[in-house]
Design an enzyme around this catalytic site. Sequence first.
Site, PDB file in Angstrom:
ATOM      1  CG  ASN A  23      -2.058  -1.037   1.024  1.00  0.00           C
ATOM      2  OD1 ASN A  23      -2.171  -1.661  -0.034  1.00  0.00           O
ATOM      3  ND2 ASN A  23      -2.852  -1.236   2.053  1.00  0.00           N
ATOM      4  CB  CYS A 116     -10.328  -7.391  -2.218  1.00  0.00           C
ATOM      5  SG  CYS A 116      -8.751  -8.228  -2.384  1.00  0.00           S
ATOM      6  NE  ARG A 121     -12.334  -1.468  -1.481  1.00  0.00           N
ATOM      7  CZ  ARG A 121     -11.109  -2.002  -1.531  1.00  0.00           C
ATOM      8  NH1 ARG A 121     -10.901  -3.168  -2.086  1.00  0.00           N
ATOM      9  NH2 ARG A 121     -10.082  -1.344  -1.023  1.00  0.00           N
ATOM     10  CG  ASP A 308      -5.714  -4.093   4.790  1.00  0.00           C
ATOM     11  OD1 ASP A 308      -6.907  -4.191   4.457  1.00  0.00           O
ATOM     12  OD2 ASP A 308      -4.903  -3.364   4.190  1.00  0.00           O
ATOM     13  NE  ARG A 400      -5.042  -7.408  -5.856  1.00  0.00           N
ATOM     14  CZ  ARG A 400      -5.957  -6.720  -5.181  1.00  0.00           C
ATOM     15  NH1 ARG A 400      -7.094  -7.283  -4.886  1.00  0.00           N
ATOM     16  NH2 ARG A 400      -5.742  -5.478  -4.822  1.00  0.00           N
TER      17      ARG A 400
HETATM   18  C1  UD1 Z   1      -6.783   1.322   1.554  1.00  0.00           C
HETATM   19  C2  UD1 Z   1      -5.899   0.104   1.455  1.00  0.00           C
HETATM   20  C3  UD1 Z   1      -6.632  -1.125   1.961  1.00  0.00           C
HETATM   21  C4  UD1 Z   1      -7.166  -0.886   3.364  1.00  0.00           C
HETATM   22  C5  UD1 Z   1      -7.987   0.401   3.420  1.00  0.00           C
HETATM   23  C6  UD1 Z   1      -8.411   0.768   4.833  1.00  0.00           C
HETATM   24  C7  UD1 Z   1      -4.502   0.607  -0.441  1.00  0.00           C
HETATM   25  C8  UD1 Z   1      -4.114   0.272  -1.821  1.00  0.00           C
HETATM   26  N1  UD1 Z   1      -5.515  -0.075   0.077  1.00  0.00           N
HETATM   27  O1  UD1 Z   1      -7.902   1.089   0.701  1.00  0.00           O
HETATM   28  O2  UD1 Z   1      -5.708  -2.215   1.967  1.00  0.00           O
HETATM   29  O3  UD1 Z   1      -7.996  -1.968   3.716  1.00  0.00           O
HETATM   30  O4  UD1 Z   1      -7.215   1.507   2.913  1.00  0.00           O
HETATM   31  O5  UD1 Z   1      -7.305   0.877   5.651  1.00  0.00           O
HETATM   32  O6  UD1 Z   1      -3.890   1.440   0.197  1.00  0.00           O
HETATM   33  N2  UD1 Z   1     -14.974   5.284   0.997  1.00  0.00           N
HETATM   34  C9  UD1 Z   1     -16.089   5.943   0.502  1.00  0.00           C
HETATM   35  N3  UD1 Z   1     -15.926   6.786  -0.550  1.00  0.00           N
HETATM   36  C10 UD1 Z   1     -14.710   7.015  -1.144  1.00  0.00           C
HETATM   37  C11 UD1 Z   1     -13.579   6.342  -0.621  1.00  0.00           C
HETATM   38  C12 UD1 Z   1     -13.750   5.475   0.447  1.00  0.00           C
HETATM   39  O7  UD1 Z   1     -17.207   5.766   0.988  1.00  0.00           O
HETATM   40  O8  UD1 Z   1     -14.624   7.792  -2.099  1.00  0.00           O
HETATM   41  C13 UD1 Z   1     -15.151   4.346   2.135  1.00  0.00           C
HETATM   42  C14 UD1 Z   1     -14.832   2.888   1.732  1.00  0.00           C
HETATM   43  O9  UD1 Z   1     -15.938   2.272   1.099  1.00  0.00           O
HETATM   44  C15 UD1 Z   1     -14.490   2.270   3.070  1.00  0.00           C
HETATM   45  C16 UD1 Z   1     -13.802   3.410   3.795  1.00  0.00           C
HETATM   46  O10 UD1 Z   1     -14.162   4.613   3.127  1.00  0.00           O
HETATM   47  O11 UD1 Z   1     -15.664   1.911   3.761  1.00  0.00           O
HETATM   48  C17 UD1 Z   1     -12.284   3.261   3.830  1.00  0.00           C
HETATM   49  O12 UD1 Z   1     -11.800   3.198   2.529  1.00  0.00           O
HETATM   50  P1  UD1 Z   1     -10.362   3.777   2.124  1.00  0.00           P
HETATM   51  O13 UD1 Z   1      -9.631   4.246   3.328  1.00  0.00           O
HETATM   52  O14 UD1 Z   1     -10.578   4.740   1.005  1.00  0.00           O
HETATM   53  O15 UD1 Z   1      -9.676   2.471   1.592  1.00  0.00           O
HETATM   54  P2  UD1 Z   1      -8.847   2.295   0.274  1.00  0.00           P
HETATM   55  O16 UD1 Z   1      -8.010   3.504   0.023  1.00  0.00           O
HETATM   56  O17 UD1 Z   1      -9.722   1.783  -0.795  1.00  0.00           O
END
Ligand code: UD1
Length: 424
Positions: A23, A116, A121, A308, A400
């Site tokens: 990440n 995943c 998301r 995670d 991955r």
């Molecule tokens: C990143 C990590 C992932 C980890 C997650 C939370 C990477 C590549 N992946 O994922 O391994 O599990 O952080 O620590 O770094 N959300 C919204 N709208 C948005 C964006 C996010 O509602 O535009 C929500 C998501 O659905 C989720 C929450 O916010 O419920 C957290 O997501 P986010 O922190 O954005 O995770 P990722 O960046 O996708």
Amino acid sequence: MQKLVIEGGTPLFGEIITQGAKNAVLPVLAACVLCEGKVMLRNCPCISDRYASARILSALGAKVTAEGNSLAADCSDLSSDDISSSLMKTMRSSIIFMGALLGRTGKCTLCYPGGCNLGPRPIDMHISAMRKMGAVISDEYGVISCTAPEGLKGCRHSLSFPSVGATENIMLAAVTAEGETVISNAAREPEICCLGDFLRACGAKISGDGGGRIAIEGVKKLTPPPEPFEIIPDRIAAATYISCAACAGGELLIRDCAPAHLEAVIPVFEQMGCRLRVFGSNIYIYKKGRLKAADTIRTMVYPGFPTDAQAILMAPLCTAEGTTVFVENIFENRYRHADALCRMGADIRAEGKVAVVTGVPHLYGTVTEAPDLRGGAALVCAALGAMGTTEISGISYIDRGYEEIEQVLSSAGAKISRMTEEKQ
Ligand code: UD1
């Protein structure tokens, strides 16, 4: 079709060197788009998500070369700002190319990212942040077209949730935007600091990363750091190998793993009855006898317990004495590994955000499939401690995020091999 075949019941002994963080490397690779010149990176994990990011860079016209864990990306001449849907679908992190491309070329075309299946998301926070900075974005049949004809403008963002990806996307868009950008309620994960360190090394003006308020003063352009930039260790891979020892028993030294990033995880292993010692950047773990249940584990944003690591710690708790309750607060559908663990004999009741794990004396080997990246890793941990042989298919998920998992574990004495079978 490949599968992992694991014969359980062999304790682990030896040393494991922690891979670079998945990440952290992915946003740094996206950040290369902003640099005119050759960026050199060290400690890049050899995992399929890194290769997918490198393919995106190549498709944009960058020259990418790699040797083992070192990688060079030269984005001096980009020939495209369009990312095909097949590349976007390979992983969730493809979305952070949006901020980087808008910053570099003022336009990009992409689609919804893959990754995943952890429930919905959305990318609404990413899109609204780019719009706030002056991008015009249209979404037609899933094709997202973005333009910023007059360049991006710095502004204040107050995130409704400290999303890791949205924070990274805004940082990437803001470093060459006009004026100041402030992100309130920003994500504080160590991978955000790694991106901040990389961008600063390229000449960006960023402060406050690692805290909830990040301030960025836009600069005209970024130039590659003179020295190779080192990717931080993967805290989730480190937690996974600790969990492997917790399941299989034995004695492991996890080297170069940034123990400070694991402060929410280490006490849970200690509660289970594992003996852990931190020596500088290494963690020693010793486990013998039956584990004990842990207090309720609630996933939270950093520095809380990481989502995670939820599946990964559920594996050893399946055979602990007593009952452990998990509360998953980040993703809606992150207990897909529970069914697979139950097929190995575990007693898990999962509903909504909550999973109740009642320890059983033993898990048993079975034929199973990785439901997602960390769920697949949890099955590997569980299989190492189970009686009999487990076959895990769907291991492209595991690839991955884990660098040669079977070789790493074999080197510590595990009976694990990768088999290739003909597609039925
Ligand atoms: C990143 C990590 C992932 C980890 C997650 C939370 C990477 C590549 N992946 O994922 O391994 O599990 O952080 O620590 O770094 N959300 C919204 N709208 C948005 C964006 C996010 O509602 O535009 C929500 C998501 O659905 C989720 C929450 O916010 O419920 C957290 O997501 P986010 O922190 O954005 O995770 P990722 O960046 O996708």
